[in-house]
Write a protein that holds these residues in place. Structure first.
Motif, PDB file in Angstrom:
ATOM      1  N   ASN A  46      26.887 -20.853 -17.157  1.00  0.00           N
ATOM      2  CA  ASN A  46      25.755 -20.964 -16.232  1.00  0.00           C
ATOM      3  C   ASN A  46      26.051 -20.522 -14.810  1.00  0.00           C
ATOM      4  OD1 ASN A  46      24.104 -21.958 -18.243  1.00  0.00           O
ATOM      5  ND2 ASN A  46      24.597 -24.097 -17.799  1.00  0.00           N
ATOM      6  N   GLY A  47      27.274 -20.257 -14.497  1.00  0.00           N
ATOM      7  CA  GLY A  47      27.638 -19.886 -13.133  1.00  0.00           C
ATOM      8  C   GLY A  47      29.138 -19.896 -12.961  1.00  0.00           C
ATOM      9  N   ARG A  48      29.602 -19.257 -11.883  1.00  0.00           N
ATOM     10  CA  ARG A  48      31.044 -19.127 -11.643  1.00  0.00           C
ATOM     11  C   ARG A  48      31.743 -18.521 -12.862  1.00  0.00           C
ATOM     12  NH1 ARG A  48      32.282 -19.168  -6.306  1.00  0.00           N
ATOM     13  NH2 ARG A  48      31.104 -20.791  -5.231  1.00  0.00           N
ATOM     14  N   GLU A  49      31.100 -17.497 -13.448  1.00  0.00           N
ATOM     15  CA  GLU A  49      31.662 -16.883 -14.650  1.00  0.00           C
ATOM     16  C   GLU A  49      33.029 -16.273 -14.404  1.00  0.00           C
ATOM     17  OE1 GLU A  49      28.635 -16.389 -13.485  1.00  0.00           O
ATOM     18  OE2 GLU A  49      27.143 -16.600 -15.085  1.00  0.00           O
ATOM     19  N   GLU A  50      33.327 -15.918 -13.145  1.00  0.00           N
ATOM     20  CA  GLU A  50      34.635 -15.332 -12.857  1.00  0.00           C
ATOM     21  C   GLU A  50      35.777 -16.326 -13.081  1.00  0.00           C
ATOM     22  OE1 GLU A  50      33.431 -17.349  -9.038  1.00  0.00           O
ATOM     23  OE2 GLU A  50      32.426 -16.233 -10.641  1.00  0.00           O
ATOM     24  N   ARG A  62      47.723 -28.970  -1.860  1.00  0.00           N
ATOM     25  CA  ARG A  62      47.641 -30.283  -1.208  1.00  0.00           C
ATOM     26  C   ARG A  62      46.244 -30.441  -0.625  1.00  0.00           C
ATOM     27  NH1 ARG A  62      52.605 -32.585  -0.946  1.00  0.00           N
ATOM     28  NH2 ARG A  62      54.402 -31.221  -1.260  1.00  0.00           N
ATOM     29  N   CYS A  63      45.269 -30.491  -1.538  1.00  0.00           N
ATOM     30  CA  CYS A  63      43.875 -30.510  -1.128  1.00  0.00           C
ATOM     31  C   CYS A  63      43.036 -30.974  -2.311  1.00  0.00           C
ATOM     32  CB  CYS A  63      43.431 -29.123  -0.666  1.00  0.00           C
ATOM     33  SG  CYS A  63      43.815 -27.796  -1.842  1.00  0.00           S
ATOM     34  N   SER A  64      41.738 -30.983  -2.132  1.00  0.00           N
ATOM     35  CA  SER A  64      40.813 -31.313  -3.215  1.00  0.00           C
ATOM     36  C   SER A  64      39.575 -30.437  -3.090  1.00  0.00           C
ATOM     37  CB  SER A  64      40.445 -32.804  -3.180  1.00  0.00           C
ATOM     38  OG  SER A  64      41.566 -33.605  -3.495  1.00  0.00           O
ATOM     39  N   THR A  65      39.813 -29.138  -3.014  1.00  0.00           N
ATOM     40  CA  THR A  65      38.734 -28.174  -2.868  1.00  0.00           C
ATOM     41  C   THR A  65      38.816 -27.154  -3.990  1.00  0.00           C
ATOM     42  OG1 THR A  65      40.110 -26.781  -1.431  1.00  0.00           O
ATOM     43  CG2 THR A  65      38.700 -28.411  -0.354  1.00  0.00           C
ATOM     44  N   GLY A  66      37.753 -26.374  -4.142  1.00  0.00           N
ATOM     45  CA  GLY A  66      37.769 -25.331  -5.159  1.00  0.00           C
ATOM     46  C   GLY A  66      36.382 -24.973  -5.622  1.00  0.00           C
ATOM     47  N   TYR A  67      36.336 -24.272  -6.754  1.00  0.00           N
ATOM     48  CA  TYR A  67      35.089 -23.768  -7.314  1.00  0.00           C
ATOM     49  C   TYR A  67      34.473 -24.732  -8.326  1.00  0.00           C
ATOM     50  CZ  TYR A  67      37.360 -19.582  -5.495  1.00  0.00           C
ATOM     51  OH  TYR A  67      38.008 -18.676  -4.695  1.00  0.00           O
ATOM     52  N   MET A  68      35.311 -25.591  -8.925  1.00  0.00           N
ATOM     53  CA  MET A  68      34.843 -26.561  -9.917  1.00  0.00           C
ATOM     54  C   MET A  68      35.625 -27.846  -9.767  1.00  0.00           C
ATOM     55  SD  MET A  68      34.488 -24.254 -13.383  1.00  0.00           S
ATOM     56  CE  MET A  68      33.426 -22.827 -13.446  1.00  0.00           C
ATOM     57  N   ILE A  69      35.027 -28.954 -10.237  1.00  0.00           N
ATOM     58  CA  ILE A  69      35.701 -30.248 -10.147  1.00  0.00           C
ATOM     59  C   ILE A  69      35.294 -31.130 -11.316  1.00  0.00           C
ATOM     60  CG2 ILE A  69      33.855 -31.232  -8.704  1.00  0.00           C
ATOM     61  CD1 ILE A  69      36.049 -32.868  -7.258  1.00  0.00           C
ATOM     62  N   SER A  70      36.248 -31.910 -11.805  1.00  0.00           N
ATOM     63  CA  SER A  70      35.983 -32.966 -12.779  1.00  0.00           C
ATOM     64  C   SER A  70      36.623 -34.235 -12.231  1.00  0.00           C
ATOM     65  CB  SER A  70      36.572 -32.621 -14.148  1.00  0.00           C
ATOM     66  OG  SER A  70      36.365 -33.681 -15.060  1.00  0.00           O
ATOM     67  N   TRP A  71      35.765 -35.188 -11.849  1.00  0.00           N
ATOM     68  CA  TRP A  71      36.262 -36.385 -11.165  1.00  0.00           C
ATOM     69  C   TRP A  71      35.553 -37.618 -11.684  1.00  0.00           C
ATOM     70  CZ3 TRP A  71      33.899 -40.124  -8.158  1.00  0.00           C
ATOM     71  CH2 TRP A  71      34.748 -40.967  -7.449  1.00  0.00           C
ATOM     72  N   PRO A  72      36.330 -38.717 -11.898  1.00  0.00           N
ATOM     73  CA  PRO A  72      37.796 -38.797 -11.879  1.00  0.00           C
ATOM     74  C   PRO A  72      38.358 -38.431 -13.246  1.00  0.00           C
ATOM     75  CG  PRO A  72      36.886 -40.973 -12.250  1.00  0.00           C
ATOM     76  CD  PRO A  72      35.697 -40.038 -12.128  1.00  0.00           C
ATOM     77  N   ARG A 101      30.248 -27.511 -10.602  1.00  0.00           N
ATOM     78  CA  ARG A 101      30.630 -26.238  -9.990  1.00  0.00           C
ATOM     79  C   ARG A 101      30.015 -26.143  -8.601  1.00  0.00           C
ATOM     80  NH1 ARG A 101      25.970 -23.221 -10.888  1.00  0.00           N
ATOM     81  NH2 ARG A 101      24.793 -23.886 -12.742  1.00  0.00           N
ATOM     82  N   ALA A 102      30.732 -25.456  -7.731  1.00  0.00           N
ATOM     83  CA  ALA A 102      30.259 -25.298  -6.367  1.00  0.00           C
ATOM     84  C   ALA A 102      29.102 -24.317  -6.320  1.00  0.00           C
ATOM     85  CB  ALA A 102      31.404 -24.813  -5.476  1.00  0.00           C
ATOM     86  N   ASP A 103      28.031 -24.720  -5.632  1.00  0.00           N
ATOM     87  CA  ASP A 103      26.864 -23.870  -5.433  1.00  0.00           C
ATOM     88  C   ASP A 103      26.471 -23.987  -3.964  1.00  0.00           C
ATOM     89  OD1 ASP A 103      24.599 -22.375  -5.508  1.00  0.00           O
ATOM     90  OD2 ASP A 103      23.512 -23.639  -6.929  1.00  0.00           O
ATOM     91  N   GLY A 104      27.008 -23.068  -3.155  1.00  0.00           N
ATOM     92  CA  GLY A 104      26.818 -23.197  -1.711  1.00  0.00           C
ATOM     93  C   GLY A 104      27.609 -24.376  -1.191  1.00  0.00           C
ATOM     94  N   LYS A 105      26.932 -25.336  -0.574  1.00  0.00           N
ATOM     95  CA  LYS A 105      27.601 -26.513  -0.020  1.00  0.00           C
ATOM     96  C   LYS A 105      27.476 -27.720  -0.930  1.00  0.00           C
ATOM     97  CE  LYS A 105      26.966 -25.132   4.818  1.00  0.00           C
ATOM     98  NZ  LYS A 105      26.431 -25.530   6.155  1.00  0.00           N
ATOM     99  N   HIS A 106      27.018 -27.526  -2.147  1.00  0.00           N
ATOM    100  CA  HIS A 106      26.764 -28.657  -3.037  1.00  0.00           C
ATOM    101  C   HIS A 106      27.507 -28.483  -4.359  1.00  0.00           C
ATOM    102  CE1 HIS A 106      23.535 -29.843  -0.304  1.00  0.00           C
ATOM    103  NE2 HIS A 106      23.095 -28.594  -0.349  1.00  0.00           N
ATOM    104  N   TRP A 107      27.761 -29.629  -5.000  1.00  0.00           N
ATOM    105  CA  TRP A 107      28.297 -29.645  -6.355  1.00  0.00           C
ATOM    106  C   TRP A 107      27.136 -29.788  -7.321  1.00  0.00           C
ATOM    107  CZ3 TRP A 107      33.006 -28.057  -6.992  1.00  0.00           C
ATOM    108  CH2 TRP A 107      34.009 -28.361  -6.071  1.00  0.00           C
TER     109      TRP A 107
END
Length: 203
Positions: free
Chosen positions: A65-69, A118-128, A143-149
């Protein structure tokens, strides 16, 4: 999977018997080449505690659905840990699946790599993740979409059985031994604890 070897724990008396008598008993191990290993894993991991499974050697990420790269095959970085978690790199680009500093799995790029993850940023996240590997997390990936998950139920990290790489935590059952004294091990069920000292060996 490709051929390998597995070590079987034995009592001290059994070891003495196998190594004694001029190596007579050791000749029985020529039959080990005919051993079949049945590695079983529940299709939805319900038969296991997710946190008991070690890191898979390879992961396949799906994101239609997005971030296919970011989709594709990721390989475990051997002997590398970041934030006390394993690290996987995409085979054909600068993308990594890493454990962030807030107990989440994230998919990062060159910026995260430059920061030694040493961060918690990126294009996708699974938490916790609660100690589970990326293919065993119970929550929904975002997945990141602009400034939102954005929650996306179709994002999946899969430890593909076709890769044929045993991983810690999997059940192993031995069968196919026909000669004494090795046939006594038929039906023994255990778990893979980790890789051995030699390539393509497990214990």
């Amino acid at each position: 999977g490709k051929p390998g070897a597995i070590a079987i724990l034995m009592e001290h008396t059994e070891v003495s018997a196998l190594c004694g008598d001029g190596g007579k008993w050791l000749r029985h191990f020529e039959n080990v080449s005919k051993v079949q290993l049945e590695i079983s894993l529940g299709s939805d991991l319900e038969d296991f505690k997710a946190e008991s499974l070690g890191p898979p050697t390879r992961l396949r990420l799906e994101s239609p659905n997005g971030r296919e790269e970011c989709a594709g095959e990721y390989v475990l970085e051997v002997n590398v840990r970041v934030n006390d978690q394993p690290l996987w790199k995409k085979v054909d680009s600068e993308r990594w699946i890493y454990g962030g500093m807030v107990g989440a799995w994230l998919l990062g790029g060159p910026r995260e790599k430059k920061n030694d993850f040493r961060c918690s940023t990126g294009y996708m996240i699974s938490w916790p993740h609660n100690g589970a590997m990326p293919d065993a997390v119970k929550g929904i990936w975002r997945r990141a979409d602009g400034k939102h998950w954005v929650e996306d139920v179709l994002i999946r990290a899969l430890a593909d059985a076709d890769f044929g790489c045993p991983r810690p935590g999997l059940h192993v059952r031995i069968h196919g031994l026909t000669r004494r004294p090795l046939r006594r091990f038929n039906g023994h069920l255990g778990r893979i604890a980790g890789r051995g000292l030699e390539p393509d060996t497990w214990r």
